[in-house]
Design a protein around this motif. Structure first.
Motif, short mmCIF file in Angstrom:
data_model
loop_
_atom_site.label_atom_id
_atom_site.label_comp_id
_atom_site.label_asym_id
_atom_site.label_seq_id
_atom_site.Cartn_x
_atom_site.Cartn_y
_atom_site.Cartn_z
N ALA A 154 13.56 12.92 10.44
CA ALA A 154 14.73 13.26 9.46
C ALA A 154 14.88 12.34 8.45
CB ALA A 154 15.93 13.78 10.23
N VAL A 155 14.73 12.91 7.18
CA VAL A 155 14.84 12.09 5.91
C VAL A 155 15.77 12.99 4.90
CG1 VAL A 155 12.45 12.32 4.96
CG2 VAL A 155 13.63 10.67 4.41
N THR A 156 16.14 12.30 4.09
CA THR A 156 16.78 12.84 2.80
C THR A 156 16.45 12.16 1.65
OG1 THR A 156 18.87 13.58 4.08
CG2 THR A 156 19.24 13.26 1.71
N ILE A 157 16.06 12.92 0.52
CA ILE A 157 15.37 12.39 -0.46
C ILE A 157 16.29 12.99 -1.68
CG2 ILE A 157 13.20 11.78 0.27
CD1 ILE A 157 12.01 14.19 -1.02
N GLU A 189 -5.60 7.95 -4.57
CA GLU A 189 -6.80 7.66 -3.96
C GLU A 189 -6.64 7.89 -2.69
OE1 GLU A 189 -7.40 3.60 -5.15
OE2 GLU A 189 -8.25 4.11 -7.09
N ARG A 190 -5.80 7.69 -1.92
CA ARG A 190 -5.74 7.99 -0.52
C ARG A 190 -5.95 9.08 -0.09
NH1 ARG A 190 -0.12 6.95 2.22
NH2 ARG A 190 0.09 9.20 1.27
N ASP A 191 -5.15 10.31 -0.97
CA ASP A 191 -5.11 11.84 -0.53
C ASP A 191 -6.08 12.50 -1.33
OD1 ASP A 191 -2.91 10.90 0.62
OD2 ASP A 191 -1.43 11.92 -0.11
N GLY A 247 0.72 -1.09 0.07
CA GLY A 247 -0.04 -0.06 -0.18
C GLY A 247 0.96 1.23 -0.11
N PRO A 248 0.01 2.52 -0.16
CA PRO A 248 0.90 3.70 -0.29
C PRO A 248 1.82 3.82 1.15
CG PRO A 248 -1.22 4.09 0.01
CD PRO A 248 -1.18 2.72 -0.16
N ALA A 249 2.85 4.36 1.02
CA ALA A 249 3.97 4.46 2.19
C ALA A 249 3.41 6.09 2.65
CB ALA A 249 5.28 4.77 1.82
N GLU A 250 3.43 6.11 3.92
CA GLU A 250 3.40 7.53 4.64
C GLU A 250 4.34 8.28 4.55
OE1 GLU A 250 0.47 8.05 5.79
OE2 GLU A 250 -0.55 6.07 5.67
N ALA A 251 4.06 9.85 4.54
CA ALA A 251 5.11 10.81 4.47
C ALA A 251 5.76 10.79 5.81
CB ALA A 251 4.59 12.12 4.29
N LYS A 260 10.83 2.56 -9.37
CA LYS A 260 10.82 1.48 -8.33
C LYS A 260 12.08 1.22 -7.51
CE LYS A 260 10.33 -3.59 -8.99
NZ LYS A 260 9.00 -3.56 -8.47
N GLY A 261 11.89 0.80 -6.34
CA GLY A 261 12.98 0.76 -5.52
C GLY A 261 13.37 1.88 -4.78
N ALA A 262 12.55 3.03 -4.72
CA ALA A 262 12.80 4.23 -4.07
C ALA A 262 13.08 3.98 -2.53
CB ALA A 262 11.99 5.32 -4.48
N LYS A 263 13.98 4.70 -1.86
CA LYS A 263 14.05 4.12 -0.59
C LYS A 263 12.99 4.94 0.42
CE LYS A 263 19.02 3.33 -1.06
NZ LYS A 263 18.89 3.53 -2.64
N ASN A 264 12.58 6.14 -0.14
CA ASN A 264 11.73 6.92 0.72
C ASN A 264 10.57 7.21 -0.05
OD1 ASN A 264 13.46 7.65 3.17
ND2 ASN A 264 14.61 8.41 1.39
N PRO A 265 9.58 6.31 -0.58
CA PRO A 265 8.40 6.73 -1.29
C PRO A 265 7.46 7.40 -0.60
CG PRO A 265 8.44 4.25 -0.61
CD PRO A 265 9.65 4.93 -0.12
N GLY A 266 7.31 7.36 0.41
CA GLY A 266 6.27 8.37 1.08
C GLY A 266 6.55 9.73 1.22
N ALA A 267 7.87 10.26 1.54
CA ALA A 267 8.42 11.48 1.29
C ALA A 267 8.41 11.67 -0.12
CB ALA A 267 9.76 11.57 2.03
#
Length: 446
Positions: free
Chosen positions: A47-50, A129-131, A37-41, A334-341
C-alpha cells in the motif's frame, strides 16, 4: 477547455520566473533523488499513497481525478492524493523545503530549462530506458519542449496547438472563399476584411497584429516566419535571422494600415481573451491566432458563430501545415518520497491511449501521442481536426527551453511593443540588441 485565464500557458510569466529562480537555485540542495538507479513501482500487495500536484481547479481538477481513479482501479494498492491550485512556484517551494509532491504537473513549459539545470525535477531517462518507453510516439517538437540540454525531466501529458480561426461570414462578405495559407495572403485578407468608419476608426479588424494582445505572441508568430532563436551553441541569433526581420516588417505594415492610435482604441474596446465577448466571438475580428481549446469556448459561449479553423499561415509555402505547440508537462520533483510509484503513474498518464483520450475529450486539448490521435474514441469535432493534423505535421515547432525560463520571450515582446508603437524604429539594431540582452540574461542566470 480552459475555464479561466490562469490556464493560459502563453501568458508571459516574468514575475513567476523571477520568484521561482531563487528557489530553483536552492532546489539541488533539497532531498535526494534516485541516485542508485530508477526506483521500482510498489508491488501489488504494498500500500502506498502518492501526492499529485497541479494548477488544475474546479471542473478540470475533477477530470484529472477521473483519470487518476481509472489508474487506481487498476492498482488498488496505490491511493492518490490529487491536489489542485498548485502552481510552479508552490511546487518549487515544496521541493526547497524537502516536502515535495510525488508527481508535479505544470502548465509552464518555459520553466523546463530551470527544472533541468537546477535538478528541481528528476531526470526520467533511467526510467525511460529501463521500461523502453516509446519516445518516438511523441512528435519531435513536443520532445524538444520537455527536455533541456539532453536531460529529460518531464513528459507531455496533453498538448496545445495554435492555428488560425476565421469568421466564414466576414471572409465571404469580402469576397474570400477560403482562409489564407501564406503570411502574404493573411496580410491581404486582413486588409480586405477590415471595416473602417469615415473617420478612420476600426469597426471590424481583419486581423490584430498587436504584440501581446490575445495570442499574438512572439513565439507563435515566429513559427509563421520560420524565425530561429538560437544557434548550435545556444547563442541568440535574432539579429542574424531573416525570419525575424520579415516578421516585424510584416507586422508593422499591418499596424500602419490600421494606424497605431486607431488600433489601440479598437482593442481597448474588445472583451478579455477568455471572456464571452472576446473580439473573435463578437464578430469584430475576422481572423485570429488561437489554441485548439478555443473551440470549446466558442461552442459554449457563441455556438451560432460560423467559423472555421486551419493551420497557421507561413511565409514559406513548404512550411505550411504545422503550427506552434506547447502543453501540460508532468514529472517527478527532487526528493519525492515514492518515485517508483510516481513514475508508474506518469507512464500511464502520458502513454495510455484511453487515459490521454479521456483527458483530451474532457479538457479539449490535443492528446500528446501519435497513437492516441487515431483513436476512434476521440470526440472533439470537425473544427478541432486541423489542430490534430498540425500536431502530426513535420513543421510543428516550439520555442527552445532556457535556463532563464520565459524571460527571453518577455525581452522580445517588450521590443515588439516599442517597435509597433513607433518608439523604436531601428529594426536591425534592435534585433542585435535583443541578442545581447538575451545572452547577458543567460550568463547572469548561470
Amino acid at each position: 477547455m480552459r475555464t479561466k485565464p490562469g490556464r493560459s500557458r502563453l501568458r508571459l510569466r516574468s514575475a513567476l520566473v523571477v520568484a521561482t529562480a531563487g528557489v530553483m537555485a536552492a532546489a539541488c540542495t533539497a532531498g535526494g533523488g534516485a541516485a542508485s538507479g530508477p526506483a521500482e513501482a510498489p508491488s501489488s500487495d504494498q500500500a502506498v499513497t502518492i501526492q499529485v500536484w497541479s494548477a488544475f481547479a474546479d471542473r478540470e481538477l475533477g477530470l484529472v481525478k477521473d483519470a487518476l481513479d481509472k489508474y487506481h482501479a487498476k492498482h488498488p494498492n496505490v491511493t492518490i492524493d490529487n491536489q489542485g491550485s498548485q502552481d510552479d512556484d508552490k511546487i518549487t517551494q515544496a521541493i526547497r523545503s524537502g516536502n515535495p509532491p510525488d508527481v508535479a504537473i505544470s502548465f509552464t513549459t518555459d520553466n523546463i530549462g530551470q527544472f533541468a539545470s537546477s535538478g528541481a525535477w528528476q531526470d526520467l531517462k533511467p526510467y525511460i530506458e529501463r521500461d523502453k518507453y516509446n519516445l518516438d510516439d511523441i512528435p519531435q517538437a513536443v520532445r524538444d519542449y520537455t527536455e533541456y540540454d539532453g536531460k529529460r525531466v518531464a513528459l507531455p501529458m496533453l498538448a496545445d496547438v495554435y492555428g488560425l480561426y476565421y469568421n466564414k461570414d466576414l471572409l465571404a462578405k469580402a469576397g474570400l472563399t477560403s482562409p489564407p495559407k501564406t503570411t502574404a495572403e493573411l496580410l491581404d485578407f486582413a486588409k480586405k476584411t477590415t471595416v473602417k468608419a469615415a473617420d478612420g476608426s476600426i469597426e471590424v479588424a481583419g486581423f490584430l497584429p498587436q504584440m501581446g494582445f490575445y495570442a499574438f505572441k512572439p513565439q507563435i508568430v515566429a513559427t509563421m516566419f520560420g524565425a530561429k532563436w538560437i544557434d548550435k551553441d545556444g547563442k541568440s541569433i535574432l539579429g542574424q535571422d531573416q525570419g525575424w526581420k520579415d516578421m516585424f516588417t510584416w507586422q508593422k505594415e499591418l499596424i500602419d494600415f490600421y494606424g497605431w492610435d486607431n488600433l489601440q482604441k479598437f482593442t481597448a474596446g474588445l472583451g478579455q481573451e477568455y471572456s464571452a465577448d472576446n473580439g473573435f466571438h463578437a464578430g469584430k475580428v475576422a481572423m485570429a491566432i488561437d489554441g485548439e481549446y478555443r473551440t470549446a469556448f466558442l461552442a459554449d459561449q457563441t455556438p451560432a458563430l460560423n467559423y472555421g479553423t486551419t493551420a497557421l499561415p507561413t511565409s514559406k509555402p513548404e512550411n505550411y501545415g504545422g503550427g506552434y505547440t506547447t502543453g501540460t508537462i508532468i514529472g517527478i520533483p527532487k526528493g519525492a518520497k515514492n518515485p517508483g510509484a510516481a513514475w508508474d503513474l506518469i507512464k500511464y498518464l502520458t502513454s495510455d491511449t484511453d487515459a490521454l483520450v479521456g483527458l483530451a475529450n474532457g479538457l479539449h486539448n490535443v492528446p500528446s501521442t501519435k497513437t492516441s490521435l487515431s483513436s476512434p474514441d476521440l470526440k472533439l469535432g470537425d473544427t478541432f481536426k486541423p489542430f490534430l493534423d498540425a500536431f502530426q505535421n513535420k513543421n510543428l515547432t516550439s520555442n527552445p527551453a532556457s535556463t532563464i525560463g520565459d524571460q527571453y520571450l518577455k525581452i522580445v515582446s517588450d521590443f515588439g511593443e516599442a517597435w509597433q508603437s513607433g518608439s523604436n524604429t531601428d529594426l536591425g539594431g534592435g534585433l542585435t540588441t535583443l541578442d545581447k540582452q538575451i545572452d547577458d540574461a543567460k550568463a547572469l542566470g548561470k
